[in-house]
Motif scaffolding. Structure first.
Motif: not given
Length: 178
Positions: A71-84, A100-114
């Motif tokens: 549910t988007n409650t932000g009052g406007k559409p979300f575009d250019a969505m990313t996921l980390s 305990i954190g597992i290193p992902t070496f940025d492989l899971t950062n700033n992925l397109s959520a669109c």
């Protein structure tokens, strides 16, 4: 002698296994907001087999059929969505069970959520949206290969739209391979 004692303690902690069941992950997927009040709500997440049956523990070597109720409650559409995504393992360290954190070496950062799976959900309109998608995790084999199927894992998912954080959720689950 002190160095040997510290080494033995570290080795014992690394080899120990935690028998606890955080948030009921032995039986089911657990989802919670990291920061309540953000404009993108994840109402539910389901992971299914191709025949529609529930897939739990989650087989990380197979293609995942995901059903998201958002549910988007932000009052406007979300575009250019990313996921980390951050990945943690629930394990025993010196007799204490903790994440305990597992290193992902940025492989899971700033992925397109669109268009992470087969569907393009952007712009994500206001109101409730049901997303049925197929997710192929083969791009993350380097990370998946070091995961043990004997412990629960937690994903911390941070969603952004145009650089602004719109949601943070934790998803805890047990996994299987093969």
């Amino acid at each position: 002698m002190k160095v040997l004692l510290v080494f033995l303690m570290l080795a014992a902690g690394a080899l120990a296994s935690c028998d606890k069941d955080p948030e009921g992950t032995n039986e089911k997927l657990y989802v919670a907001s990291c920061k309540p009040g953000q404009p993108l709500l994840v109402n539910s997440i389901a992971v299914n087999n191709n025949d529609g049956s529930t897939d739990y523990p989650i087989n990380v070597d197979a293609t995942l059929n995901i059903i998201l109720n958002l549910t988007n409650t932000g009052g406007k559409p979300f575009d250019a969505m990313t996921l980390s995504a951050g990945i943690d393992r629930y394990t025993d360290i010196f007799g204490i069970c903790s994440w305990i954190g597992i290193p992902t070496f940025d492989l899971t950062n700033n992925l397109s959520a669109c268009d992470f799976g087969d569907s393009n959900i952007c712009p994500l309109k206001t109101g409730t949206t049901i997303v049925k998608d197929v997710i192929d995790l083969s791009a993350f084999k380097a990370i998946i290969s070091i995961l043990s199927a004997s412990e629960p894992y937690r994903l911390t998912l941070t969603f952004k739209s145009n650089g602004q954080e719109i949601a943070c959720y934790t998803v805890e689950a047990r996994i299987v391979k093969g």
